[in-house]
Design an enzyme around this catalytic site. Structure first.
Site, PDB file in Angstrom:
ATOM      1  N   ARG A  78       0.871  -1.330  -0.105  1.00  0.00           N
ATOM      2  CA  ARG A  78       0.099   0.117  -0.061  1.00  0.00           C
ATOM      3  C   ARG A  78       0.915   1.295   0.053  1.00  0.00           C
ATOM      4  O   ARG A  78       1.809   1.341   0.922  1.00  0.00           O
ATOM      5  CB  ARG A  78      -0.862  -0.068   0.969  1.00  0.00           C
ATOM      6  CG  ARG A  78      -2.161   1.114   1.355  1.00  0.00           C
ATOM      7  CD  ARG A  78      -2.746   0.889   2.594  1.00  0.00           C
ATOM      8  NE  ARG A  78      -3.722   0.004   2.713  1.00  0.00           N
ATOM      9  CZ  ARG A  78      -4.180  -0.544   3.838  1.00  0.00           C
ATOM     10  NH1 ARG A  78      -4.155   0.082   4.993  1.00  0.00           N
ATOM     11  NH2 ARG A  78      -5.052  -1.507   3.634  1.00  0.00           N
ATOM     12  N   ARG A 147      -1.775   7.023   9.563  1.00  0.00           N
ATOM     13  CA  ARG A 147      -1.977   6.598   8.095  1.00  0.00           C
ATOM     14  C   ARG A 147      -2.044   7.435   7.086  1.00  0.00           C
ATOM     15  O   ARG A 147      -2.034   8.715   7.499  1.00  0.00           O
ATOM     16  CB  ARG A 147      -3.107   5.549   8.118  1.00  0.00           C
ATOM     17  CG  ARG A 147      -3.144   4.344   8.999  1.00  0.00           C
ATOM     18  CD  ARG A 147      -2.079   3.288   8.788  1.00  0.00           C
ATOM     19  NE  ARG A 147      -2.186   2.037   9.515  1.00  0.00           N
ATOM     20  CZ  ARG A 147      -3.016   0.928   9.238  1.00  0.00           C
ATOM     21  NH1 ARG A 147      -3.761   1.093   8.053  1.00  0.00           N
ATOM     22  NH2 ARG A 147      -3.021  -0.061  10.105  1.00  0.00           N
ATOM     23  N   LYS A 232      -5.910   7.124  12.167  1.00  0.00           N
ATOM     24  CA  LYS A 232      -6.227   7.939  11.020  1.00  0.00           C
ATOM     25  C   LYS A 232      -6.758   9.339  10.911  1.00  0.00           C
ATOM     26  O   LYS A 232      -7.356   9.805  11.837  1.00  0.00           O
ATOM     27  CB  LYS A 232      -7.305   6.980  10.422  1.00  0.00           C
ATOM     28  CG  LYS A 232      -7.009   5.450  10.259  1.00  0.00           C
ATOM     29  CD  LYS A 232      -8.123   4.695   9.544  1.00  0.00           C
ATOM     30  CE  LYS A 232      -7.375   3.333   9.134  1.00  0.00           C
ATOM     31  NZ  LYS A 232      -8.393   2.458   8.759  1.00  0.00           N
ATOM     32  N   CYS A 499     -16.282  -8.388   5.897  1.00  0.00           N
ATOM     33  CA  CYS A 499     -16.473  -8.561   7.450  1.00  0.00           C
ATOM     34  C   CYS A 499     -16.923  -7.353   8.095  1.00  0.00           C
ATOM     35  O   CYS A 499     -16.897  -6.308   7.724  1.00  0.00           O
ATOM     36  CB  CYS A 499     -14.982  -9.020   7.739  1.00  0.00           C
ATOM     37  SG  CYS A 499     -13.896  -7.757   8.275  1.00  0.00           S
ATOM     38  N   CYS A 503     -13.962  -1.610   6.111  1.00  0.00           N
ATOM     39  CA  CYS A 503     -12.865  -0.951   5.532  1.00  0.00           C
ATOM     40  C   CYS A 503     -13.609  -0.012   4.222  1.00  0.00           C
ATOM     41  O   CYS A 503     -12.860   0.850   3.766  1.00  0.00           O
ATOM     42  CB  CYS A 503     -12.084  -1.948   4.685  1.00  0.00           C
ATOM     43  SG  CYS A 503     -11.030  -2.737   5.813  1.00  0.00           S
TER      44      CYS A 503
HETATM   45 FE1  SRM Z   1      -9.054  -1.765   6.094  1.00  0.00          FE
HETATM   46  C1  SRM Z   1      -7.519  -4.519   7.805  1.00  0.00           C
HETATM   47  C2  SRM Z   1      -8.281  -3.256   3.293  1.00  0.00           C
HETATM   48  C3  SRM Z   1      -9.825   1.051   4.772  1.00  0.00           C
HETATM   49  C4  SRM Z   1     -10.765  -0.636   8.992  1.00  0.00           C
HETATM   50  N1  SRM Z   1      -8.210  -3.534   5.667  1.00  0.00           N
HETATM   51  C5  SRM Z   1      -7.533  -4.319   6.287  1.00  0.00           C
HETATM   52  C6  SRM Z   1      -6.795  -5.389   5.697  1.00  0.00           C
HETATM   53  C7  SRM Z   1      -5.296  -4.821   5.624  1.00  0.00           C
HETATM   54  C8  SRM Z   1      -6.967  -6.846   6.065  1.00  0.00           C
HETATM   55  C9  SRM Z   1      -5.635  -7.387   7.102  1.00  0.00           C
HETATM   56  O1  SRM Z   1      -5.285  -6.768   8.243  1.00  0.00           O
HETATM   57  O2  SRM Z   1      -5.248  -8.348   7.059  1.00  0.00           O
HETATM   58  C10 SRM Z   1      -7.519  -5.266   4.432  1.00  0.00           C
HETATM   59  C11 SRM Z   1      -6.566  -5.869   3.103  1.00  0.00           C
HETATM   60  C12 SRM Z   1      -7.438  -6.190   2.082  1.00  0.00           C
HETATM   61  C13 SRM Z   1      -6.754  -6.389   0.768  1.00  0.00           C
HETATM   62  O3  SRM Z   1      -6.755  -7.585   0.227  1.00  0.00           O
HETATM   63  O4  SRM Z   1      -6.411  -5.655   0.123  1.00  0.00           O
HETATM   64  C14 SRM Z   1      -8.001  -3.868   4.392  1.00  0.00           C
HETATM   65  N2  SRM Z   1      -8.739  -1.023   4.483  1.00  0.00           N
HETATM   66  C15 SRM Z   1      -8.606  -1.927   3.151  1.00  0.00           C
HETATM   67  C16 SRM Z   1      -8.986  -1.014   1.919  1.00  0.00           C
HETATM   68  C17 SRM Z   1      -7.909  -1.538   0.744  1.00  0.00           C
HETATM   69  C18 SRM Z   1     -10.482  -1.001   1.690  1.00  0.00           C
HETATM   70  C19 SRM Z   1     -10.738  -0.444   0.172  1.00  0.00           C
HETATM   71  O5  SRM Z   1     -11.817  -0.841  -0.144  1.00  0.00           O
HETATM   72  O6  SRM Z   1     -10.236   0.578  -0.530  1.00  0.00           O
HETATM   73  C20 SRM Z   1      -8.706   0.332   2.626  1.00  0.00           C
HETATM   74  C21 SRM Z   1      -7.340   0.906   2.368  1.00  0.00           C
HETATM   75  C22 SRM Z   1      -7.278   2.315   3.093  1.00  0.00           C
HETATM   76  C23 SRM Z   1      -5.619   2.874   2.771  1.00  0.00           C
HETATM   77  O7  SRM Z   1      -5.266   3.106   1.717  1.00  0.00           O
HETATM   78  O8  SRM Z   1      -5.043   3.141   3.853  1.00  0.00           O
HETATM   79  C24 SRM Z   1      -9.031   0.130   4.026  1.00  0.00           C
HETATM   80  N3  SRM Z   1      -9.832   0.014   6.753  1.00  0.00           N
HETATM   81  C25 SRM Z   1     -10.189   1.111   5.874  1.00  0.00           C
HETATM   82  C26 SRM Z   1     -11.288   1.748   6.567  1.00  0.00           C
HETATM   83  C27 SRM Z   1     -12.046   3.115   6.084  1.00  0.00           C
HETATM   84  C28 SRM Z   1     -10.780   4.306   6.276  1.00  0.00           C
HETATM   85  O9  SRM Z   1      -9.870   4.229   6.757  1.00  0.00           O
HETATM   86  O10 SRM Z   1     -11.422   5.338   5.970  1.00  0.00           O
HETATM   87  C29 SRM Z   1     -11.553   1.180   7.689  1.00  0.00           C
HETATM   88  C30 SRM Z   1     -12.397   1.713   8.719  1.00  0.00           C
HETATM   89  C31 SRM Z   1     -12.107   2.863   9.601  1.00  0.00           C
HETATM   90  C32 SRM Z   1     -11.373   2.693  10.893  1.00  0.00           C
HETATM   91  O11 SRM Z   1     -10.060   2.172  10.945  1.00  0.00           O
HETATM   92  O12 SRM Z   1     -11.898   2.494  11.919  1.00  0.00           O
HETATM   93  C33 SRM Z   1     -10.697   0.145   8.062  1.00  0.00           C
HETATM   94  N4  SRM Z   1      -9.030  -2.441   8.200  1.00  0.00           N
HETATM   95  C34 SRM Z   1      -9.879  -2.076   9.043  1.00  0.00           C
HETATM   96  C35 SRM Z   1      -9.681  -2.861  10.233  1.00  0.00           C
HETATM   97  C36 SRM Z   1     -10.541  -2.558  11.721  1.00  0.00           C
HETATM   98  C37 SRM Z   1      -9.910  -1.472  12.606  1.00  0.00           C
HETATM   99  C38 SRM Z   1     -10.481  -1.569  13.862  1.00  0.00           C
HETATM  100  O13 SRM Z   1     -10.202  -0.551  14.418  1.00  0.00           O
HETATM  101  O14 SRM Z   1     -11.143  -2.651  14.291  1.00  0.00           O
HETATM  102  C39 SRM Z   1      -9.013  -3.876   9.923  1.00  0.00           C
HETATM  103  C40 SRM Z   1      -8.551  -5.038  10.846  1.00  0.00           C
HETATM  104  C41 SRM Z   1      -7.557  -4.694  12.008  1.00  0.00           C
HETATM  105  O15 SRM Z   1      -7.078  -3.404  11.926  1.00  0.00           O
HETATM  106  O16 SRM Z   1      -7.301  -5.344  12.885  1.00  0.00           O
HETATM  107  C42 SRM Z   1      -8.507  -3.825   8.771  1.00  0.00           C
HETATM  108 FE1  SF4 Z   2     -13.054  -6.992   6.113  1.00  0.00          FE
HETATM  109 FE2  SF4 Z   2     -11.471  -4.952   5.330  1.00  0.00          FE
HETATM  110 FE3  SF4 Z   2     -11.039  -7.308   4.610  1.00  0.00          FE
HETATM  111 FE4  SF4 Z   2     -13.203  -6.209   3.720  1.00  0.00          FE
HETATM  112  S1  SF4 Z   2     -10.929  -5.509   3.136  1.00  0.00           S
HETATM  113  S2  SF4 Z   2     -13.144  -8.249   4.423  1.00  0.00           S
HETATM  114  S3  SF4 Z   2     -13.642  -5.038   5.590  1.00  0.00           S
HETATM  115  S4  SF4 Z   2     -10.876  -6.522   6.656  1.00  0.00           S
END
Ligand code: SRM
Ligand code: SF4
Length: 590
Positions: A78, A147, A232, A499, A503
């Site tokens: 990323r 981030r 964030k 899930c 995200c």
């Molecule tokens: Fe996310 C974890 C993808 C924005 C909340 N997110 C992940 C991971 C890295 C899975 C992992 O930990 O193994 C996902 C990778 C999937 C893949 O195959 O690419 C993933 N998150 C994404 C992206 C690519 C989704 C998308 O459709 O674009 C976004 C990348 C953002 C970036 O460029 O930095 C992405 N994730 C978000 C957002 C939205 C935002 O930030 O505005 C959230 C919700 C906001 C928040 O953080 O509260 C988000 N991602 C999570 C979480 C839950 C965090 C929590 O507080 O519980 C995880 C899991 C974790 O951190 O344990 C996670």
């Molecule tokens: Fe869950 Fe984020 Fe993975 Fe989507 S990309 S399945 S919301 S952790």
């Protein structure tokens, strides 16, 4: 200042890994040099801070297990792109790397960055090095640090608030970036690479020590164990909320005077989406109003907020470690007092804000930038830039960048805009898009344009069910229902995730679909289209085949009972979830 990590015995495993990493080096440094297919758990945790996740192709998991093979390991990388601004050379490099080392696609994310998927461990170093040599970065794209900083993308030259948002996104990204030299040591062996210059104002702000804001050592703001969890930041402009500012740990809202001069920022803290099914103590929360900060004070306040989370966030339970839980548990008044203590002065009050416009896709299509040039917004379905037999989107974007050296901006809704386009270039750009089958704004239904899905299967290790691969069919079926009911002029925000981590920010959608079991989704309804009210759970474990029939019933009710101009999310909120549940049950029985 209170202790950084509390008692050694109770710290979470990741805390120990961070402490042992020597500022994000070990054991990643050693394992990068080894001829293996994947990293150890400790290296995986450190790797995240460098912008990469270890994944495996989940479509192949079962079969490989049966054949006695190890998982098909691959890395997701990323980038860090403050405000989503991608210069042409960096774009062309990412486009090439996606083909050379990745799975041939680029994925625009919900935080305005790019992801590359499918990189083998042995190619990771070459991939990161290429990005770094183009003045790009992946440092702090993931991990327990600040981030990518988000900002609205519209490049209106005649609306200064947008310019300030972009400017401060860059400045805050620099201010809150990790300072360890491990990144350049590991990925370019300490080679002298071009690094984007840091604003002198930020350099000066980095000297602020406050009451314990900065620590001794190579990471003055983070210390040796960084933050308890990811952090964030986003900047919005007053009156529009495309960045979903209330979903951020730290949100800033640009305020200008009538002449467009920067007055300062309203600051909100403690937002977040992530939750876990069946664990009521985990929840999506909206950020709360903290204070106003003048331009000269904003750096101090942001550093102090981060330091409060660094010192008081939960380092024992990672599911309670986000800033949102500290703000929830302390209450905003206690949190404000703590920030004031670190800053060393009282914080001015939050200023009144104008009413926000609904989040829409207004930046898509052609727009006058306000300086005689144009910008063009392209709808990228679920952010996936790829070539398919019907549409050669990736090739078309590359050709446009190659031919016109245009800068791109990634939007908070996984779309892309080209900026600074001369009048004389428009026709040729339209031609390239057309000849590669790329649809114009008008050719894509608004419901589709507004929707978002996270990647989920097959790359995401946390996915419970499909998202990006399921939404395209589902959203078109929903659009069909809208047409049949004569509601095509009333589209709404639909967001799907595989899930509950959230995200694609589904809890801020008018219809949120959250994976709860294979092929099953929780349905969330009633968020505001302005992103300042959360959705509420409506039904659990709905099979994917039942979502459209259920929505047909809800949309019939909406059509019958809505007020003039009322949005679907506002309607659901007004009548309430229990009412909708009762009505749907009754109507489904008929
Ligand atoms: Fe996310 C974890 C993808 C924005 C909340 N997110 C992940 C991971 C890295 C899975 C992992 O930990 O193994 C996902 C990778 C999937 C893949 O195959 O690419 C993933 N998150 C994404 C992206 C690519 C989704 C998308 O459709 O674009 C976004 C990348 C953002 C970036 O460029 O930095 C992405 N994730 C978000 C957002 C939205 C935002 O930030 O505005 C959230 C919700 C906001 C928040 O953080 O509260 C988000 N991602 C999570 C979480 C839950 C965090 C929590 O507080 O519980 C995880 C899991 C974790 O951190 O344990 C996670
Ligand atoms: Fe869950 Fe984020 Fe993975 Fe989507 S990309 S399945 S919301 S952790």
């Amino acid at each position: 200042m209170s202790s950084l990590v509390g008692s050694e015995a109770k710290r979470s495993k990741v805390e120990q890994i961070k402490a042992d990493s020597h500022f994000l080096r070990d054991p990643l440094r050693q394992e990068l040099a080894q001829d293996t297919t994947h990293f150890s758990e400790a290296a995986v945790q450190v790797l995240k801070f460098h912008g990469a996740y270890q994944q495996d192709d989940r479509d192949l998991r079962q079969q490989r297990k049966q054949e006695g093979l190890e998982r098909a390991y691959e890395m997701m990388l990323r980038t860090r792109i403050p405000g989503g601004h991608v210069p042409p050379q960096l774009y062309l490099t990412l486009d090439r790397l996606a083909d050379e080392y990745g799975n041939g696609t680029l994925r625009a994310t919900t935080r305005q960055t790019f992801q590359l998927h499918g990189i083998l461990k042995k190619n990771l170093k070459a991939t990161v090095a290429s990005i770094v040599r183009q003045m790009g970065s992946t440092l702090a794209a993931c991990g327990d640090v600040n981030r990518n900083v988000m900002a609205p993308v519209a490049p209106y030259k005649n609306r200064p608030a947008y310019r300030y948002a972009q400017e401060y996104a860059r400045k805050l990204a620099d201010l809150l970036a990790p300072k360890t030299s491990a990144y350049y040591e590991l990925w370019v062996d300490g080679e002298a690479v071009p690094i984007p210059p840091v604003d002198p104002e930020v350099r000066e702000a980095e000297q602020f020590v406050g009451n314990g804001v900065r620590l001794e050592g190579p990471e003055p703001l983070y210390g040796p164990v960084y933050l308890p969890r990811k952090f964030k930041t986003a900047i919005a402009v007053a009156g529009e909320n495309t960045v979903d500012v209330y979903s951020q740990d730290l949100g800033l809202i640009v305020l200008t005077d009538r002449k467009g001069n920067l007055k300062g920022f309203n600051i909100v803290v403690g937002g977040g989406m992530g939750r876990t099914h069946g664990k009521a103590e985990t929840q999506p929360l909206l950020a709360q109003k903290l204070c106003f900060a003048a331009p000269e004070a904003v750096y101090r306040v942001c550093q102090a907020i981060l330091a409060v989370q660094r010192d008081h966030g939960n380092r024992y339970d990672r599911k309670q470690a986000r800033l949102k839980y500290l703000v929830r548990d302390w209450g905003i008044r206690k949190f404000r007092r703590a920030v004031e203590e670190y800053v060393g002065e009282k914080l001015p009050r939050f200023r009144p804000l104008p009413k926000c416009i609904p989040n829409s896709d207004d930046y898509l299509g052609w727009h006058d930038q306000g300086d005689g040039r144009w910008f063009l917004g392209l709808s990228i379905e679920n952010g996936r830039i790829q070539d398919t037999p019907e549409r050669q989107l990736k090739t078309a974007l590359r050709k446009i960048v190659e031919e016109f050296s245009l800068h791109l901006r990634l939007t908070p809704t996984q779309d892309v805009i080209f900026v600074d386009i001369e009048e004389g270039q428009r026709e040729a750009i339209n031609q390239i898009l057309k000849s590669h089958g790329v649809l114009s704004k008008e050719e894509i239904p608004e419901l589709v344009r507004l929707s978002m899905a996270c990647p989920a299967l097959p790359t995401c290790g946390l996915a419970i069910t499909e998202s990006e691969r399921a939404l395209p069919t589902l959203i078109r079926q929903l659009d069909q229902v809208l047409q049949e009911l004569g509601l095509q002029d009333s589209p709404f925000l639909v967001r799907m995730t595989g899930c509950p981590n959230g995200c694609a920010r589904p809890y801020l959608a008018e219809l949120g679909l959250v994976g709860s079991a294979p092929d099953h989704y929780q349905i969330w309804l009633g968020a505001s289209p302005q992103g300042d009210r959360l959705a509420q759970p409506f039904q659990d474990r709905v099979h994917i085949s039942q979502i459209v029939p259920l929505m047909r019933v809800l949309l019939q009710l909406y059509k019958r009972e809505r007020h003039p101009q009322e949005r679907f999310g506002d309607y659901c909120h007004r009548v309430g979830i229990p009412y909708l549940q009762a009505q749907v049950q009754q109507l489904q029985q008929v």
